[in-house]
Design an enzyme around this catalytic site. Sequence first.
Site, PDB file in Angstrom:
ATOM      1  N   GLY A  75       0.855  -1.184   0.000  1.00 26.29           N
ATOM      2  CA  GLY A  75       0.000   0.000   0.000  1.00 26.29           C
ATOM      3  C   GLY A  75       0.889   1.231   0.000  1.00 26.29           C
ATOM      4  O   GLY A  75       2.053   1.167   0.420  1.00 26.29           O
ATOM      5  N   ALA A  76       0.357   2.345  -0.506  1.00 32.47           N
ATOM      6  CA  ALA A  76       1.121   3.597  -0.490  1.00 32.47           C
ATOM      7  C   ALA A  76       0.170   4.732  -0.115  1.00 32.47           C
ATOM      8  O   ALA A  76       0.190   5.808  -0.699  1.00 32.47           O
ATOM      9  CB  ALA A  76       1.765   3.846  -1.848  1.00 32.47           C
TER      10      ALA A  76
ATOM     11  N   LEU B 203      -1.108   5.805   6.134  1.00 39.65           N
ATOM     12  CA  LEU B 203      -0.214   5.248   7.157  1.00 39.65           C
ATOM     13  C   LEU B 203       1.025   4.629   6.524  1.00 39.65           C
ATOM     14  O   LEU B 203       2.112   4.670   7.092  1.00 39.65           O
ATOM     15  CB  LEU B 203      -0.953   4.226   8.030  1.00 39.65           C
ATOM     16  CG  LEU B 203      -1.964   4.807   9.013  1.00 39.65           C
ATOM     17  CD1 LEU B 203      -2.382   3.773  10.045  1.00 39.65           C
ATOM     18  CD2 LEU B 203      -1.454   6.044   9.735  1.00 39.65           C
TER      19      LEU B 203
ATOM     20  N   ARG C  74      -1.017   1.688 -11.059  1.00 41.65           N
ATOM     21  CA  ARG C  74      -0.668   2.427  -9.836  1.00 41.65           C
ATOM     22  C   ARG C  74       0.847   2.617  -9.724  1.00 41.65           C
ATOM     23  O   ARG C  74       1.319   3.645  -9.247  1.00 41.65           O
ATOM     24  CB  ARG C  74      -1.201   1.699  -8.587  1.00 41.65           C
ATOM     25  CG  ARG C  74      -2.714   1.655  -8.502  1.00 41.65           C
ATOM     26  CD  ARG C  74      -3.352   3.028  -8.493  1.00 41.65           C
ATOM     27  NE  ARG C  74      -3.188   3.717  -7.231  1.00 41.65           N
ATOM     28  CZ  ARG C  74      -3.164   5.046  -7.102  1.00 41.65           C
ATOM     29  NH1 ARG C  74      -3.266   5.827  -8.156  1.00 41.65           N
ATOM     30  NH2 ARG C  74      -3.012   5.600  -5.910  1.00 41.65           N
TER      31      ARG C  74
ATOM     32  N   ASN D  90      -7.654  -1.073  11.154  1.00 37.85           N
ATOM     33  CA  ASN D  90      -8.597  -0.716  12.201  1.00 37.85           C
ATOM     34  C   ASN D  90      -9.638  -1.825  12.357  1.00 37.85           C
ATOM     35  O   ASN D  90      -9.837  -2.625  11.451  1.00 37.85           O
ATOM     36  CB  ASN D  90      -9.340   0.555  11.787  1.00 37.85           C
ATOM     37  CG  ASN D  90      -9.205   1.656  12.813  1.00 37.85           C
ATOM     38  OD1 ASN D  90      -8.654   1.459  13.889  1.00 37.85           O
ATOM     39  ND2 ASN D  90      -9.717   2.821  12.471  1.00 37.85           N
TER      40      ASN D  90
ATOM     41  N   LYS E 208     -10.417  -0.043  20.934  1.00 35.74           N
ATOM     42  CA  LYS E 208     -10.487   0.930  19.823  1.00 35.74           C
ATOM     43  C   LYS E 208     -11.754   0.679  19.010  1.00 35.74           C
ATOM     44  O   LYS E 208     -12.428   1.618  18.586  1.00 35.74           O
ATOM     45  CB  LYS E 208      -9.229   0.784  18.961  1.00 35.74           C
ATOM     46  CG  LYS E 208      -9.152   1.696  17.746  1.00 35.74           C
ATOM     47  CD  LYS E 208      -8.264   2.896  17.968  1.00 35.74           C
ATOM     48  CE  LYS E 208      -8.401   3.991  16.931  1.00 35.74           C
ATOM     49  NZ  LYS E 208      -8.023   3.614  15.582  1.00 35.74           N
TER      50      LYS E 208
ATOM     51  N   ASN F 213     -14.661   3.404  18.295  1.00 36.61           N
ATOM     52  CA  ASN F 213     -15.081   3.724  16.931  1.00 36.61           C
ATOM     53  C   ASN F 213     -16.568   3.432  16.718  1.00 36.61           C
ATOM     54  O   ASN F 213     -17.244   4.150  15.981  1.00 36.61           O
ATOM     55  CB  ASN F 213     -14.231   2.969  15.900  1.00 36.61           C
ATOM     56  CG  ASN F 213     -12.816   3.500  15.802  1.00 36.61           C
ATOM     57  OD1 ASN F 213     -11.865   2.748  15.691  1.00 36.61           O
ATOM     58  ND2 ASN F 213     -12.636   4.806  15.880  1.00 36.61           N
TER      59      ASN F 213
ATOM     60  N   ASN G 145     -18.009   6.901  15.536  1.00 37.72           N
ATOM     61  CA  ASN G 145     -17.985   7.115  14.078  1.00 37.72           C
ATOM     62  C   ASN G 145     -19.362   7.081  13.400  1.00 37.72           C
ATOM     63  O   ASN G 145     -19.688   8.005  12.636  1.00 37.72           O
ATOM     64  CB  ASN G 145     -17.026   6.111  13.418  1.00 37.72           C
ATOM     65  CG  ASN G 145     -15.580   6.298  13.864  1.00 37.72           C
ATOM     66  OD1 ASN G 145     -15.327   6.946  14.873  1.00 37.72           O
ATOM     67  ND2 ASN G 145     -14.638   5.746  13.145  1.00 37.72           N
TER      68      ASN G 145
ATOM     69  N   SER H 139     -13.005   9.243  10.953  1.00 35.99           N
ATOM     70  CA  SER H 139     -12.536   8.626   9.697  1.00 35.99           C
ATOM     71  C   SER H 139     -13.731   8.141   8.863  1.00 35.99           C
ATOM     72  O   SER H 139     -13.718   8.216   7.642  1.00 35.99           O
ATOM     73  CB  SER H 139     -11.587   7.468   9.993  1.00 35.99           C
ATOM     74  OG  SER H 139     -12.212   6.530  10.834  1.00 35.99           O
TER      75      SER H 139
HETATM   76  N1  LIG Z   1      -5.122   7.223   8.265  1.00 30.19           N
HETATM   77  C1  LIG Z   1      -5.169   7.215   9.584  1.00 30.19           C
HETATM   78  O1  LIG Z   1      -5.008   8.268  10.223  1.00 30.19           O
HETATM   79  C2  LIG Z   1      -5.396   5.937  10.332  1.00 30.19           C
HETATM   80  C3  LIG Z   1      -5.713   4.774   9.681  1.00 30.19           C
HETATM   81  N2  LIG Z   1      -5.887   3.622  10.408  1.00 30.19           N
HETATM   82  C4  LIG Z   1      -6.203   2.379   9.716  1.00 30.19           C
HETATM   83  O2  LIG Z   1      -5.105   1.994   8.888  1.00 30.19           O
HETATM   84  C5  LIG Z   1      -5.565   1.290   7.740  1.00 30.19           C
HETATM   85  C6  LIG Z   1      -5.005   1.983   6.499  1.00 30.19           C
HETATM   86  O3  LIG Z   1      -5.589   3.257   6.447  1.00 30.19           O
HETATM   87  P1  LIG Z   1      -5.048   4.451   5.540  1.00 30.19           P
HETATM   88  O4  LIG Z   1      -3.578   4.448   5.484  1.00 30.19           O
HETATM   89  O5  LIG Z   1      -5.741   5.665   6.020  1.00 30.19           O
HETATM   90  O6  LIG Z   1      -5.655   4.023   4.121  1.00 30.19           O
HETATM   91  P2  LIG Z   1      -5.454   4.692   2.692  1.00 30.19           P
HETATM   92  O7  LIG Z   1      -6.735   4.547   1.964  1.00 30.19           O
HETATM   93  O8  LIG Z   1      -4.829   6.045   2.807  1.00 30.19           O
HETATM   94  O9  LIG Z   1      -4.378   3.725   2.020  1.00 30.19           O
HETATM   95  C7  LIG Z   1      -4.651   2.395   1.705  1.00 30.19           C
HETATM   96  C8  LIG Z   1      -3.669   1.972   0.643  1.00 30.19           C
HETATM   97  O10 LIG Z   1      -3.822   0.563   0.423  1.00 30.19           O
HETATM   98  C9  LIG Z   1      -3.627   0.361  -0.953  1.00 30.19           C
HETATM   99  N3  LIG Z   1      -4.114  -0.947  -1.392  1.00 30.19           N
HETATM  100  C10 LIG Z   1      -5.367  -1.445  -1.344  1.00 30.19           C
HETATM  101  N4  LIG Z   1      -5.398  -2.686  -1.877  1.00 30.19           N
HETATM  102  C11 LIG Z   1      -4.138  -2.966  -2.276  1.00 30.19           C
HETATM  103  C12 LIG Z   1      -3.535  -4.080  -2.907  1.00 30.19           C
HETATM  104  N5  LIG Z   1      -4.241  -5.164  -3.248  1.00 30.19           N
HETATM  105  N6  LIG Z   1      -2.212  -4.037  -3.168  1.00 30.19           N
HETATM  106  C13 LIG Z   1      -1.481  -2.946  -2.850  1.00 30.19           C
HETATM  107  N7  LIG Z   1      -1.996  -1.855  -2.245  1.00 30.19           N
HETATM  108  C14 LIG Z   1      -3.316  -1.866  -1.958  1.00 30.19           C
HETATM  109  C15 LIG Z   1      -4.361   1.522  -1.601  1.00 30.19           C
HETATM  110  O11 LIG Z   1      -3.955   1.617  -2.930  1.00 30.19           O
HETATM  111  P3  LIG Z   1      -4.631   2.622  -3.983  1.00 30.19           P
HETATM  112  O12 LIG Z   1      -3.990   3.942  -3.710  1.00 30.19           O
HETATM  113  O13 LIG Z   1      -4.218   2.020  -5.262  1.00 30.19           O
HETATM  114  O14 LIG Z   1      -6.099   2.597  -3.705  1.00 30.19           O
HETATM  115  C16 LIG Z   1      -3.892   2.661  -0.700  1.00 30.19           C
HETATM  116  O15 LIG Z   1      -2.657   3.171  -1.130  1.00 30.19           O
HETATM  117  C17 LIG Z   1      -7.099   1.331   7.813  1.00 30.19           C
HETATM  118  O16 LIG Z   1      -7.590   0.136   8.372  1.00 30.19           O
HETATM  119  C18 LIG Z   1      -7.369   2.505   8.742  1.00 30.19           C
HETATM  120  O17 LIG Z   1      -8.604   2.415   9.434  1.00 30.19           O
HETATM  121  C19 LIG Z   1      -5.754   3.568  11.759  1.00 30.19           C
HETATM  122  C20 LIG Z   1      -5.432   4.702  12.446  1.00 30.19           C
HETATM  123  C21 LIG Z   1      -5.260   5.987  11.805  1.00 30.19           C
HETATM  124  C1  LIG Z   2     -10.900   8.104  17.664  1.00 27.47           C
HETATM  125  C2  LIG Z   2     -11.546   8.539  16.368  1.00 27.47           C
HETATM  126  C3  LIG Z   2     -13.028   8.506  16.514  1.00 27.47           C
HETATM  127  C4  LIG Z   2     -11.086   9.949  16.145  1.00 27.47           C
HETATM  128  O1  LIG Z   2     -11.783  10.617  15.137  1.00 27.47           O
HETATM  129  C5  LIG Z   2     -11.104   7.600  15.286  1.00 27.47           C
HETATM  130  O2  LIG Z   2     -10.318   6.703  15.524  1.00 27.47           O
HETATM  131  C6  LIG Z   2     -11.658   7.653  13.912  1.00 27.47           C
HETATM  132  O3  LIG Z   2     -12.069   8.717  13.471  1.00 27.47           O
HETATM  133  O4  LIG Z   2     -11.660   6.597  13.271  1.00 27.47           O
END
Ligand SMILES: NC(=O)C1=CN([C@@H]2O[C@H](COP(=O)(O)OP(=O)(O)OC[C@H]3O[C@@H](n4cnc5c(N)ncnc54)[C@H](OP(=O)(O)O)[C@@H]3O)[C@@H](O)[C@H]2O)C=CC1
Ligand SMILES: CC(C)(CO)C(=O)C(=O)O
Length: 303
Positions: A7-8, A11, A35, A103, A182, A186, A190, A250
């Site tokens: 993933g890119a 996080l 991609r 998550n 968590k 949520n 949420n 989120s």
């Molecule tokens: N962002 C945050 O602040 C937080 C996120 N989380 C959790 O972390 C997890 C990731 O979230 P987040 O980083 O926000 O997600 P994003 O949507 O920003 O990133 C997800 C990435 O996964 C890639 N992806 C999906 N399928 C594939 C695949 N088959 N092969 C390669 N890459 C793939 C997507 O690619 P593409 O760009 O091509 O779609 C995208 O780059 C979630 O479960 C989220 O709930 C938890 C705490 C905080």
């Molecule tokens: C803790 C909270 C509710 C903060 O917005 C969160 O984790 C989310 O938005 O998914």
Amino acid sequence: MTWHILGAGSLATLWAARLARNGQPVRLILRNPARLAAYRQAGGLILIEDGQAQHYPLAAELPAEHLPIERLLVACKAYDAEAAVASVTPRLSSSAQILLLQNGLGSQQAVAAQLPQQRCLFLSSTEGAYREADFRVVFAGCGQTWLGDRQNGPAPAWLAELAAAKIPCCWTTDIMARLWRKLALNCAINPLTVLLDCHNGDLLQHRNTLSVLCAELIGLLRTCNQSEAAENLEEEVLRVIQATSGNYSSMHQDVANGRRTEIAYLLDYALTHARQLDLHLPHLKELRHRLGERLIANGLPNN
Ligand SMILES: NC(=O)C1=CN([C@@H]2O[C@H](COP(=O)(O)OP(=O)(O)OC[C@H]3O[C@@H](n4cnc5c(N)ncnc54)[C@H](OP(=O)(O)O)[C@@H]3O)[C@@H](O)[C@H]2O)C=CC1
Ligand SMILES: CC(C)(CO)C(=O)C(=O)O
């Protein structure tokens, strides 16, 4: 040892940038040639911290490369995790360690079942980051990431590498309690922010509703042998709402941006467990029903 990051997104960028600037080898795995081409066209990842953008031209590849994978951070959404991991499974060495950063609950167990030979670690993070554009991510909030092994294995030696890269990580011997806690937070916050179309802080005007939802979640956690995760849940929900009062949750952001939510790994996971345990959670069920109607009305998947 190379950190492969699947993933890119938000996080993934946060982790990749910090590991790379600490001099640790990082390779991104993008889902398909389109991609990968878009990534190469962009020239790398950009992470914005305190308003300062920094460029990270990291190596990237497709899932079907031949280089073996020893250490994999899975940084995609819960609903993508199984398929994403399946796309690199032939490359995983038998001693590979997989870090699952999703998550909610459900996707981690499904991936672990898919990889009986490898060691899967579960992570729970309160760090915040969002995508401003493709491959351009804003670090939005300091937090903490907990790591643990559901099978009670020892803490890995590479935790020191994460500390050296200034990734705030802590080992826990009870990662399931962290993840359940968590998940409960949520579930309380949420969906309501989506239904009321509001910032987290606006939920303080709905204290009775929060109280009723927390009481049901506490009952569920206790019945699932997660009493520690149930302790002072309502107080923590109110504390998190206050600490993030100006933010959209989120799930609210997902719906506002026309993206699928992770509801299947949050409320649905909770309600499935309740059903299996013969536990009646009418308010959470009603919340799920109303959220489903809203998702469908917005043309989004109801799972
Ligand atoms: N962002 C945050 O602040 C937080 C996120 N989380 C959790 O972390 C997890 C990731 O979230 P987040 O980083 O926000 O997600 P994003 O949507 O920003 O990133 C997800 C990435 O996964 C890639 N992806 C999906 N399928 C594939 C695949 N088959 N092969 C390669 N890459 C793939 C997507 O690619 P593409 O760009 O091509 O779609 C995208 O780059 C979630 O479960 C989220 O709930 C938890 C705490 C905080
Ligand atoms: C803790 C909270 C509710 C903060 O917005 C969160 O984790 C989310 O938005 O998914």
